[in-house]
Design an enzyme around this catalytic site. Structure first.
Site, PDB file in Angstrom:
ATOM      1  N   HIS A 234     -10.000 -17.584 -14.133  1.00  0.00           N
ATOM      2  CA  HIS A 234     -10.605 -18.752 -13.949  1.00  0.00           C
ATOM      3  C   HIS A 234      -9.764 -20.057 -14.138  1.00  0.00           C
ATOM      4  O   HIS A 234     -10.269 -20.861 -14.533  1.00  0.00           O
ATOM      5  CB  HIS A 234     -11.878 -18.755 -14.621  1.00  0.00           C
ATOM      6  CG  HIS A 234     -12.875 -18.028 -14.428  1.00  0.00           C
ATOM      7  ND1 HIS A 234     -13.171 -17.598 -13.086  1.00  0.00           N
ATOM      8  CD2 HIS A 234     -13.618 -16.943 -15.166  1.00  0.00           C
ATOM      9  CE1 HIS A 234     -14.224 -16.648 -13.038  1.00  0.00           C
ATOM     10  NE2 HIS A 234     -14.155 -16.225 -14.198  1.00  0.00           N
ATOM     11  N   ARG A 291      -9.135 -36.845 -19.108  1.00  0.00           N
ATOM     12  CA  ARG A 291      -7.791 -36.753 -19.568  1.00  0.00           C
ATOM     13  C   ARG A 291      -6.923 -36.899 -18.346  1.00  0.00           C
ATOM     14  O   ARG A 291      -7.457 -36.492 -17.183  1.00  0.00           O
ATOM     15  CB  ARG A 291      -7.649 -35.700 -20.693  1.00  0.00           C
ATOM     16  CG  ARG A 291      -7.956 -34.437 -20.133  1.00  0.00           C
ATOM     17  CD  ARG A 291      -7.423 -33.152 -20.697  1.00  0.00           C
ATOM     18  NE  ARG A 291      -8.030 -31.946 -20.415  1.00  0.00           N
ATOM     19  CZ  ARG A 291      -7.854 -31.208 -19.439  1.00  0.00           C
ATOM     20  NH1 ARG A 291      -6.846 -31.542 -18.515  1.00  0.00           N
ATOM     21  NH2 ARG A 291      -8.360 -30.037 -18.952  1.00  0.00           N
TER      22      ARG A 291
HETATM   23  P1  ADP Z   1     -13.457 -24.552 -17.545  1.00  0.00           P
HETATM   24  O1  ADP Z   1     -13.943 -25.705 -18.207  1.00  0.00           O
HETATM   25  O2  ADP Z   1     -13.568 -23.310 -18.731  1.00  0.00           O
HETATM   26  O3  ADP Z   1     -12.216 -24.498 -16.944  1.00  0.00           O
HETATM   27  P2  ADP Z   1     -15.004 -24.655 -15.272  1.00  0.00           P
HETATM   28  O4  ADP Z   1     -16.322 -25.066 -15.255  1.00  0.00           O
HETATM   29  O5  ADP Z   1     -14.081 -25.947 -14.784  1.00  0.00           O
HETATM   30  O6  ADP Z   1     -14.367 -24.084 -16.572  1.00  0.00           O
HETATM   31  O7  ADP Z   1     -14.648 -23.605 -14.115  1.00  0.00           O
HETATM   32  C1  ADP Z   1     -13.252 -22.984 -14.064  1.00  0.00           C
HETATM   33  C2  ADP Z   1     -13.248 -21.975 -12.922  1.00  0.00           C
HETATM   34  O8  ADP Z   1     -14.518 -21.011 -12.947  1.00  0.00           O
HETATM   35  C3  ADP Z   1     -13.549 -22.845 -11.452  1.00  0.00           C
HETATM   36  O9  ADP Z   1     -12.404 -23.371 -10.917  1.00  0.00           O
HETATM   37  C4  ADP Z   1     -14.054 -21.590 -10.642  1.00  0.00           C
HETATM   38  O10 ADP Z   1     -13.166 -20.644 -10.248  1.00  0.00           O
HETATM   39  C5  ADP Z   1     -14.999 -20.807 -11.782  1.00  0.00           C
HETATM   40  N1  ADP Z   1     -16.451 -21.320 -11.594  1.00  0.00           N
HETATM   41  C6  ADP Z   1     -16.929 -22.064 -12.471  1.00  0.00           C
HETATM   42  N2  ADP Z   1     -18.177 -22.318 -12.041  1.00  0.00           N
HETATM   43  C7  ADP Z   1     -18.492 -21.216 -11.095  1.00  0.00           C
HETATM   44  C8  ADP Z   1     -19.677 -20.941 -10.327  1.00  0.00           C
HETATM   45  N3  ADP Z   1     -20.816 -21.569 -10.623  1.00  0.00           N
HETATM   46  N4  ADP Z   1     -19.519 -20.051  -9.285  1.00  0.00           N
HETATM   47  C9  ADP Z   1     -18.335 -19.475  -9.006  1.00  0.00           C
HETATM   48  N5  ADP Z   1     -17.312 -19.760  -9.711  1.00  0.00           N
HETATM   49  C10 ADP Z   1     -17.224 -20.843 -10.573  1.00  0.00           C
END
Ligand code: ADP
Length: 489
Positions: A234, A291
């Site tokens: 992720h 940021r």
């Molecule tokens: P973090 O803050 O831990 O980086 P994010 O919410 O930005 O978490 O999500 C990181 C990644 O996780 C996204 O780019 C995507 O690949 C995956 N992801 C997050 N939410 C979802 C969702 N609801 N369905 C599918 N993939 C998700």
């Protein structure tokens, strides 16, 4: 501002200092005992040690950092990304010490730092959200009810989450309890906050984010999108701008929705609004990062704006010298994060000494790095060595340039994501633009890199043989061999 302290290390500290240097602002580096000899320390006008190697005892010591800043007469602090960059208490303490925090207000950081508070804040702005609940859940039976309503698969997420931690996909009800306990304990140990919530797991999304910029005169603009779908765990590895799938209409809609998200928390400075987007181009708000992002250079290259310069100008109270209509996308930019990780072994961090480190150079190639040959890779910090960025008039040319730059990049001593970047840039799904966040799971096999290595070794051996055949006559072995060589052979 005459003197700015950069509360960070490595490539981002150097990158920030480069802009400050160009603007005629003096720079102060901070360093831990492990970073005493680092390039960011040598580049700065002044440098100060803030503690032993572990970040909790150095780069995360807000009080010490502010104290040193006061002693050195610093009038601004740039937090970079990671470390204290999204710590509202730090931003507040900096301001209270009479120093300008180069970033948004502590309140904006606090709201957007919690995924749940962020959802709450943007609720009234009619922004599409990932289906799910907008409150923390602790009771397993309640979670089961919610999951049944949303429909499996679901994603359990830590409200305080970041770096892909505290996130668990649940395919069926039988797995929910165990995964929920794991997500809670992971969130508790990583963020000191075990609140988790539930979202629909979007099966094949792309991660597309919008760069926003807000000045203190009521102007909020967007600087188009970055496509960040090539991820492992992720977390992003390859990013590009613009995205190959957005239509001008969707781009504009996402851009204005991102501006609304920023306005929802009275945003100031540079920030990023992240969205997931499905194959029908329906997009959903994910979170806002308050940021500078790791991947900001691709936006700089396609817009011609220096984001760090604008962060400083905004913090100084300047208004934009351009309007939204003046901004245009020019060309295409690609970024590969060069991590000291082994793509053959599940992208696990690799440690060691950089026995060889030679970054590529040339037109359309930018390398943001903080390492050089001979340096050890400290185990205490993020294992990113460099960001390799290429820019060209269109996507195929930017990809070709990336492949060329990867080939020129010489790193020995640790395994890196360079061969993975090569794999991505040669893959038909990436070339055609038909990919999503499951690219690694769907397409990547370590054997593919081994295969590339093997073929390249074969080609190199054939070339060497060919050269030898052609030059057989001229080749002379040295008739005098020094005794030193002989003894060390
Ligand atoms: P973090 O803050 O831990 O980086 P994010 O919410 O930005 O978490 O999500 C990181 C990644 O996780 C996204 O780019 C995507 O690949 C995956 N992801 C997050 N939410 C979802 C969702 N609801 N369905 C599918 N993939 C998700």
């Amino acid at each position: 501002m005459q003197k700015i302290l950069i509360a960070n290390r490595g490539e981002i500290a150097l990158r920030i200092m480069r802009s400050l240097h160009r603007m005629g602002i003096r720079t102060v580096a901070i360093y831990s005992e492990a970073d005493r000899e680092s390039p960011h320390v040598r580049f700065a006008d002044e440098a100060v040690c803030v503690g032993p190697p572990p970040s909790a005892q150095s780069y995360l010591q807000g009080k010490t950092i502010i104290q040193k800043a006061k002693e050195l007469g610093v009038d601004g602090i740039h937090p970079g990304y990671g470390f204290l960059s999204e710590n509202a208490a730090f931003a507040k303490a900096v301001t209270e010490a009479g120093i300008t925090f180069i970033g948004p207000s502590p309140t904006a950081i606090e709201i957007m730092g919690s995924k749940l508070a962020a959802k709450e804040a943007v609720k009234t702005y009619d922004i599409p959200m990932v289906p799910g609940i907008d409150e923390a859940v602790t009771d397993v039976n309640k979670a089961k009810e919610i999951a049944a309503e949303i429909g499996y698969p679901i994603l359990i997420k830590a409200s305080a989450g970041g770096g892909g931690k505290g996130m668990r996909v649940v395919e069926k009800v039988a797995d929910l309890e165990e995964q929920m306990q794991r997500a809670i304990s992971e969130a508790q140990s990583a963020f000191g906050d075990g609140s988790v919530f539930i979202e629909k797991y979007i099966s094949s999304p792309r991660h597309i984010e919008i760069q926003v910029l807000a000045d203190s005169h009521g102007n909020t603009l967007h600087l188009f999108e970055r496509e960040c779908s090539i991820q492992r765990r992720h977390q992003k590895v390859v990013e590009e701008a613009p995205s190959s799938i957005l239509t001008p209409k969707v781009r504009e809609a996402m851009g204005w929705d991102a501006v609304k998200v920023a306005q929802a928390c009275n945003y100031l400075g540079a920030g990023t609004v992240e969205f997931l987007i499905d194959s029908d181009l329906n997009y959903y708000f994910l979170e806002m990062n308050t940021r500078l992002q790791v991947e900001h250079p691709v936006t700089e290259l396609i817009t011609g704006l220096d984001l760090v310069e604008w962060q400083v100008r905004i913090a100084r109270g300047e208004a934009f010298s351009f309007r939204q209509e003046d901004l245009q996308i020019r060309g295409h930019a690609l970024e590969l994060r060069v991590y000291a990780e082994d793509p053959l072994n599940n992208f696990l961090p690799d440690i060691g000494k950089l026995s060889v480190y030679e970054a590529p150079k040339g037109p359309g190639i930018r390398v943001d790095d903080g390492y050089q040959a001979g340096m050890d890779i400290p185990i205490y910090y993020d294992p990113m060595l460099a960001k390799l960025i290429t820019y060209a008039e269109n996507r195929p040319a930017a990809i070709a340039r990336m492949l060329d730059a990867i080939e020129q990049f010489r790193i020995d001593g640790v395994r890196t994501t360079l061969p993975f970047g090569q794999f991505v840039c040669r893959h038909p799904a990436f070339l055609s633009g038909d990919f999503d966040t499951n690219f690694v799971k769907k397409h990547f096999r370590p054997e593919a890199i081994e295969e590339i290595d093997r073929k390249e070794a074969e080609v190199a051996a054939l070339l060497a043989l060919h050269w030898f055949e052609n030059n057989r006559e001229q080749i002379q072995l040295p008739n005098t061999v020094s005794s030193e060589w002989w003894n060390n052979r």
